[in-house]
Design a protein around this motif. Structure first.
Motif, PDB file in Angstrom:
ATOM      1  N   ALA A  50       0.773  -1.059   0.052  1.00  0.00           N
ATOM      2  CA  ALA A  50      -0.014   0.030  -0.033  1.00  0.00           C
ATOM      3  C   ALA A  50       0.760   1.361   0.089  1.00  0.00           C
ATOM      4  O   ALA A  50       0.506   2.231  -0.868  1.00  0.00           O
ATOM      5  CB  ALA A  50      -1.015  -0.144   1.215  1.00  0.00           C
ATOM      6  N   GLY A  51       1.995   1.329   0.829  1.00  0.00           N
ATOM      7  CA  GLY A  51       2.623   2.299   0.741  1.00  0.00           C
ATOM      8  C   GLY A  51       3.746   2.520  -0.497  1.00  0.00           C
ATOM      9  O   GLY A  51       3.619   3.459  -1.001  1.00  0.00           O
ATOM     10  N   ASN A  52       3.894   1.475  -1.118  1.00  0.00           N
ATOM     11  CA  ASN A  52       4.438   1.393  -2.535  1.00  0.00           C
ATOM     12  C   ASN A  52       3.526   2.197  -3.530  1.00  0.00           C
ATOM     13  O   ASN A  52       4.028   2.634  -4.373  1.00  0.00           O
ATOM     14  CB  ASN A  52       5.109   0.104  -2.941  1.00  0.00           C
ATOM     15  CG  ASN A  52       6.312  -0.195  -2.038  1.00  0.00           C
ATOM     16  OD1 ASN A  52       6.805   0.376  -1.540  1.00  0.00           O
ATOM     17  ND2 ASN A  52       6.687  -1.606  -2.226  1.00  0.00           N
ATOM     18  N   SER A 116       1.100  -7.021  -4.625  1.00  0.00           N
ATOM     19  CA  SER A 116       0.952  -7.799  -3.888  1.00  0.00           C
ATOM     20  C   SER A 116       1.935  -8.969  -3.590  1.00  0.00           C
ATOM     21  O   SER A 116       2.616  -9.486  -4.677  1.00  0.00           O
ATOM     22  CB  SER A 116      -0.239  -8.636  -3.820  1.00  0.00           C
ATOM     23  OG  SER A 116      -0.884  -9.780  -2.938  1.00  0.00           O
ATOM     24  N   GLY A 117       2.433  -9.295  -2.355  1.00  0.00           N
ATOM     25  CA  GLY A 117       3.220 -10.700  -2.194  1.00  0.00           C
ATOM     26  C   GLY A 117       2.595 -11.737  -2.589  1.00  0.00           C
ATOM     27  O   GLY A 117       3.118 -12.633  -3.265  1.00  0.00           O
ATOM     28  N   ALA A 140      -0.812  -6.978 -12.239  1.00  0.00           N
ATOM     29  CA  ALA A 140      -0.431  -7.090 -10.969  1.00  0.00           C
ATOM     30  C   ALA A 140       1.025  -7.813 -10.956  1.00  0.00           C
ATOM     31  O   ALA A 140       1.467  -8.461 -11.530  1.00  0.00           O
ATOM     32  CB  ALA A 140      -1.317  -8.717 -10.546  1.00  0.00           C
ATOM     33  N   ILE A 141       1.855  -7.084  -9.925  1.00  0.00           N
ATOM     34  CA  ILE A 141       3.175  -7.520  -9.513  1.00  0.00           C
ATOM     35  C   ILE A 141       3.121  -8.400  -8.366  1.00  0.00           C
ATOM     36  O   ILE A 141       2.860  -7.846  -7.181  1.00  0.00           O
ATOM     37  CB  ILE A 141       3.932  -6.115  -9.664  1.00  0.00           C
ATOM     38  CG1 ILE A 141       3.855  -5.445 -10.579  1.00  0.00           C
ATOM     39  CG2 ILE A 141       5.294  -6.752  -9.131  1.00  0.00           C
ATOM     40  CD1 ILE A 141       4.402  -3.956 -10.524  1.00  0.00           C
ATOM     41  N   VAL A 142       3.342  -9.720  -8.314  1.00  0.00           N
ATOM     42  CA  VAL A 142       3.222 -10.737  -7.406  1.00  0.00           C
ATOM     43  C   VAL A 142       4.659 -11.566  -7.345  1.00  0.00           C
ATOM     44  O   VAL A 142       5.116 -11.457  -8.042  1.00  0.00           O
ATOM     45  CB  VAL A 142       1.916 -11.367  -7.495  1.00  0.00           C
ATOM     46  CG1 VAL A 142       0.514 -10.607  -7.508  1.00  0.00           C
ATOM     47  CG2 VAL A 142       1.849 -12.053  -9.092  1.00  0.00           C
ATOM     48  N   ALA A 143       4.442 -12.303  -6.106  1.00  0.00           N
ATOM     49  CA  ALA A 143       5.505 -13.099  -5.733  1.00  0.00           C
ATOM     50  C   ALA A 143       4.996 -14.405  -5.218  1.00  0.00           C
ATOM     51  O   ALA A 143       3.717 -14.726  -5.589  1.00  0.00           O
ATOM     52  CB  ALA A 143       6.626 -12.412  -4.718  1.00  0.00           C
ATOM     53  N   ASP A 169      10.618  -4.949  -2.853  1.00  0.00           N
ATOM     54  CA  ASP A 169      11.507  -4.122  -3.437  1.00  0.00           C
ATOM     55  C   ASP A 169      11.300  -4.239  -4.981  1.00  0.00           C
ATOM     56  O   ASP A 169      11.434  -3.082  -5.674  1.00  0.00           O
ATOM     57  CB  ASP A 169      13.122  -4.769  -3.208  1.00  0.00           C
ATOM     58  CG  ASP A 169      13.465  -4.609  -1.826  1.00  0.00           C
ATOM     59  OD1 ASP A 169      12.965  -3.719  -1.047  1.00  0.00           O
ATOM     60  OD2 ASP A 169      14.168  -5.253  -1.440  1.00  0.00           O
ATOM     61  N   LEU A 170      10.762  -5.265  -5.477  1.00  0.00           N
ATOM     62  CA  LEU A 170      10.566  -5.338  -6.933  1.00  0.00           C
ATOM     63  C   LEU A 170       9.490  -4.461  -7.363  1.00  0.00           C
ATOM     64  O   LEU A 170       9.436  -3.957  -8.196  1.00  0.00           O
ATOM     65  CB  LEU A 170      10.054  -6.845  -7.284  1.00  0.00           C
ATOM     66  CG  LEU A 170      11.356  -7.860  -7.088  1.00  0.00           C
ATOM     67  CD1 LEU A 170      10.906  -9.375  -7.212  1.00  0.00           C
ATOM     68  CD2 LEU A 170      12.537  -7.283  -7.990  1.00  0.00           C
ATOM     69  N   GLN A 171       8.452  -4.352  -6.479  1.00  0.00           N
ATOM     70  CA  GLN A 171       7.365  -3.397  -6.974  1.00  0.00           C
ATOM     71  C   GLN A 171       7.816  -2.090  -7.314  1.00  0.00           C
ATOM     72  O   GLN A 171       7.563  -1.411  -8.373  1.00  0.00           O
ATOM     73  CB  GLN A 171       6.428  -3.155  -5.759  1.00  0.00           C
ATOM     74  CG  GLN A 171       5.714  -4.688  -5.298  1.00  0.00           C
ATOM     75  CD  GLN A 171       4.869  -4.457  -4.194  1.00  0.00           C
ATOM     76  OE1 GLN A 171       4.851  -3.640  -3.461  1.00  0.00           O
ATOM     77  NE2 GLN A 171       4.292  -5.858  -3.892  1.00  0.00           N
TER      78      GLN A 171
END
Length: 200
Positions: A50-52, A116-117, A140-143, A169-171
């Motif tokens: 959310a901060g990112n 999202s992680g 979506a940037i996800v792990a 970090d990747l976001q």
């Protein structure tokens, strides 16, 4: 500590070499097209994500446009307004804090970027579902294993890593790559004469 530093750097470097990075130009191009056409971009996530989202919205709102005085893009972090978030969470449920905002603000052709992680938080999943129904472009940037977000986002950037901090970090890395490219390739280039005249 030195061992942790080396391991962390190696893990981040390895993630940046994953196939998901091939989708970054797709995201950057979509953002530029939205900027050119005056469409809106929305971001959301939970916790650090959310901060990112707020951080990257700031970069895109202002930072990408200062190169040529045309201004940045129309962009909003759906996680930024605590009054809205607490109202929606209290009245209709935490799982709808983002989807309800999209229902009120977004239109077909706009862009949603979910950070999202796990990719499984109900509120970001519902945001993607709503965005798809509206006719938005969804990223979506996800792990981890990507979760539901990987399945329902039109353009998932999935990093197969089991580390939440690397995921966050990747976001920012991806967002900053897009920002720097947009800064160098503005939506409305201004001629040197116009810029010179504006400075007089």
């Amino acid at each position: 500590m030195q061992e942790l530093i080396l391991n962390y750097a190696a893990k981040l470097s390895g993630a940046l070499a994953m196939d998901a990075m091939q989708q970054v130009p797709v995201l950057a191009t979509a953002l530029r097209e939205a900027w050119v056409e005056g469409r809106s971009v929305f971001l959301c996530g939970n916790g650090g994500s959310a901060g990112n989202a707020i951080h990257l919205a700031n970069d895109m709102l202002y930072g990408v446009g200062i190169n040529n005085r045309t201004g940045g893009m129309s962009i909003e972090a759906l996680s930024a307004n605590p009054a809205v978030l607490t109202c929606l969470a209290n009245d209709i449920g935490y799982d709808q804090i983002y989807s309800e905002q999209l229902r009120a603000k977004a239109k077909a052709g706009d862009i949603l970027i979910v950070l999202s992680g796990s990719g499984n938080s109900p509120n970001v999943v519902k945001a993607l579902e709503t965005a798809n129904r509206i006719g938005m472009e969804t990223f979506a940037i996800v792990a981890f294993d990507g979760g539901r977000c990987k399945e329902i986002a039109q353009y998932p950037l999935h990093f197969d890593i089991d580390d939440m901090q690397i995921a966050e970090d990747l976001q920012l890395v991806i967002g900053h790559m897009c920002m720097q490219w947009l800064y160098a390739n503005p939506a409305k280039p201004v001629s040197p004469q116009v810029v010179s005249g504006a400075m007089q």
